[in-house]
Every structure is written in C-alpha cells, then in structure tokens.
Motif scaffolding. Structure first.
Motif, PDB file in Angstrom:
ATOM      1  N   SER A 185       8.274  13.152  -2.066  1.00  0.00           N
ATOM      2  CA  SER A 185       7.071  13.892  -1.711  1.00  0.00           C
ATOM      3  C   SER A 185       5.868  12.966  -1.567  1.00  0.00           C
ATOM      4  N   GLU A 186       5.694  12.057  -2.518  1.00  0.00           N
ATOM      5  CA  GLU A 186       4.557  11.128  -2.481  1.00  0.00           C
ATOM      6  C   GLU A 186       4.647  10.212  -1.263  1.00  0.00           C
ATOM      7  N   LEU A 187       5.825   9.697  -0.980  1.00  0.00           N
ATOM      8  CA  LEU A 187       5.982   8.823   0.183  1.00  0.00           C
ATOM      9  C   LEU A 187       5.732   9.577   1.486  1.00  0.00           C
ATOM     10  N   GLY A 241       2.779   8.988   4.575  1.00  0.00           N
ATOM     11  CA  GLY A 241       3.145   8.765   5.968  1.00  0.00           C
ATOM     12  C   GLY A 241       4.568   8.318   6.237  1.00  0.00           C
ATOM     13  N   VAL A 242       5.394   8.189   5.209  1.00  0.00           N
ATOM     14  CA  VAL A 242       6.794   7.797   5.412  1.00  0.00           C
ATOM     15  C   VAL A 242       7.548   8.973   6.023  1.00  0.00           C
ATOM     16  N   GLU A 243       8.294   8.697   7.085  1.00  0.00           N
ATOM     17  CA  GLU A 243       9.125   9.719   7.727  1.00  0.00           C
ATOM     18  C   GLU A 243      10.582   9.452   7.381  1.00  0.00           C
ATOM     19  N   PHE A 244      11.154  10.360   6.618  1.00  0.00           N
ATOM     20  CA  PHE A 244      12.554  10.219   6.230  1.00  0.00           C
ATOM     21  C   PHE A 244      13.459  10.659   7.361  1.00  0.00           C
ATOM     22  N   LYS A 245      14.635  10.030   7.415  1.00  0.00           N
ATOM     23  CA  LYS A 245      15.625  10.341   8.442  1.00  0.00           C
ATOM     24  C   LYS A 245      16.611  11.359   7.877  1.00  0.00           C
ATOM     25  N   GLY A 246      16.339  12.607   8.115  1.00  0.00           N
ATOM     26  CA  GLY A 246      17.235  13.650   7.661  1.00  0.00           C
ATOM     27  C   GLY A 246      16.983  14.087   6.240  1.00  0.00           C
ATOM     28  N   GLU A 247      17.907  14.891   5.776  1.00  0.00           N
ATOM     29  CA  GLU A 247      17.814  15.486   4.444  1.00  0.00           C
ATOM     30  C   GLU A 247      18.274  14.493   3.384  1.00  0.00           C
ATOM     31  N   THR A 248      18.073  14.849   2.143  1.00  0.00           N
ATOM     32  CA  THR A 248      18.535  14.055   1.012  1.00  0.00           C
ATOM     33  C   THR A 248      20.062  14.046   0.990  1.00  0.00           C
ATOM     34  N   GLY A 268       0.795  -1.227   0.000  1.00  0.00           N
ATOM     35  CA  GLY A 268       0.000   0.000   0.000  1.00  0.00           C
ATOM     36  C   GLY A 268       0.822   1.269   0.000  1.00  0.00           C
ATOM     37  N   VAL A 269       1.686   1.419   0.985  1.00  0.00           N
ATOM     38  CA  VAL A 269       2.467   2.659   1.113  1.00  0.00           C
ATOM     39  C   VAL A 269       3.526   2.765   0.015  1.00  0.00           C
ATOM     40  N   LEU A 270       4.327   1.715  -0.161  1.00  0.00           N
ATOM     41  CA  LEU A 270       5.366   1.767  -1.191  1.00  0.00           C
ATOM     42  C   LEU A 270       4.807   1.492  -2.586  1.00  0.00           C
ATOM     43  N   GLY A 271       3.645   0.858  -2.660  1.00  0.00           N
ATOM     44  CA  GLY A 271       3.022   0.599  -3.952  1.00  0.00           C
ATOM     45  C   GLY A 271       3.662  -0.518  -4.751  1.00  0.00           C
ATOM     46  N   LEU A 272       4.346  -1.440  -4.064  1.00  0.00           N
ATOM     47  CA  LEU A 272       4.969  -2.555  -4.774  1.00  0.00           C
ATOM     48  C   LEU A 272       3.929  -3.624  -5.087  1.00  0.00           C
ATOM     49  N   GLU A 273       4.087  -4.266  -6.227  1.00  0.00           N
ATOM     50  CA  GLU A 273       3.168  -5.332  -6.642  1.00  0.00           C
ATOM     51  C   GLU A 273       3.418  -6.575  -5.800  1.00  0.00           C
ATOM     52  N   GLU A 274       2.359  -7.090  -5.173  1.00  0.00           N
ATOM     53  CA  GLU A 274       2.461  -8.363  -4.454  1.00  0.00           C
ATOM     54  C   GLU A 274       2.317  -9.472  -5.481  1.00  0.00           C
ATOM     55  N   SER A 275       3.331 -10.329  -5.592  1.00  0.00           N
ATOM     56  CA  SER A 275       3.335 -11.345  -6.634  1.00  0.00           C
ATOM     57  C   SER A 275       3.037 -12.752  -6.134  1.00  0.00           C
TER      58      SER A 275
END
Length: 129
Positions: A86-88, A92-99, A30-37
């Motif tokens: 931005s989409e992540l 609800g994804v919380e990134f750890k620090g800057e890019t 759901g969050v990452l949008g990866l296909e479940e195979s």
C-alpha cells in the motif's frame, strides 16, 4: 589430506544498472526508502542497504558497460506485506498484477524506472522440508 580455505567467502553487493543515476538514486533512496551508504567517488554509482544485502546502483555507460535491465527480480523482504504494498503504491510504484501467494510467502512484482525487476516478499510460513 589438507583442505584449503574456500575461495569465495561471501557476497559484498549486487549491482543494478541504470541509464539515469539521479533518477535511480531518487527511486532506491526516496521511493523504496533504502539507506544510501556510499557513493563511488565522482563516478555515478551509489550503494543502498537492505539489511542483509547491499544494492549498488550504477550508470552503465560511465563504466563502459552496455545497459541491460535485469528481468529476474531482486526480492526485497518486508515484515508487513499489505502495508508495504500500500505504501509503495502511494509512492507511485505500479505492481504487475495481483499478489502471488505460494503457500508459504507473498510476493508482488514491480520495476524500477529503468525496467529492472524487483519484488516485495514476505514469508509467512516455514518452508516445507
């Protein structure tokens, strides 16, 4: 001298541990949008496709394995780094620090609900020889 074929011929998938299978399925699918195979029958494990690597998420205790979060990130390739970040974040994804800009790529680090390290990655220049 006769050469024997290589013993190892590829990588079929990597596994990522979870304590809560349903939560992990929601995150990776759901969050990452990866296909479940694939699901592993009645066992709490599922495979998700990234395009060049299959990630198998499995509930450790159901397989008799002690849970341990991976602290070195699986780097997930994205084409548009800023749009993906931005989409992540909106999901609800919380990134750890800057890019992180290495001079050839951008990376941003985050964790799944179990604390497994992940990152988004985009190479914008060829690696130096």
């Amino acid at each position: 001298m006769t050469s024997s074929p290589p013993l190892i011929t590829g990588t079929d998938f990597i596994t990522i541990a979870t304590k809560d299978f349903d939560k992990a399925v929601n995150f990776y699918g759901g969050v990452l949008g990866l296909e479940e195979s694939k699901r592993w029958g009645q066992m709490p494990a599922a495979e998700f496709e990234t395009g060049n690597l299959t990630i198998a998420v499995l509930q450790s205790d159901a397989f008799g394995i002690e849970f341990r979060a991976n602290n070195h990130p699986v780097e997930l390739r994205v084409e548009d780094f800023e749009a993906a970040r931005s989409e992540l974040e909106q999901r609800g994804v919380e990134f750890k620090g800057e890019t992180l800009d290495s001079g050839v790529c951008h990376q941003a680090f985050f964790e799944d609900p179990d604390g497994n390290a992940l990152a988004i990655h985009h190479r914008y220049a060829p690696a130096a020889s």
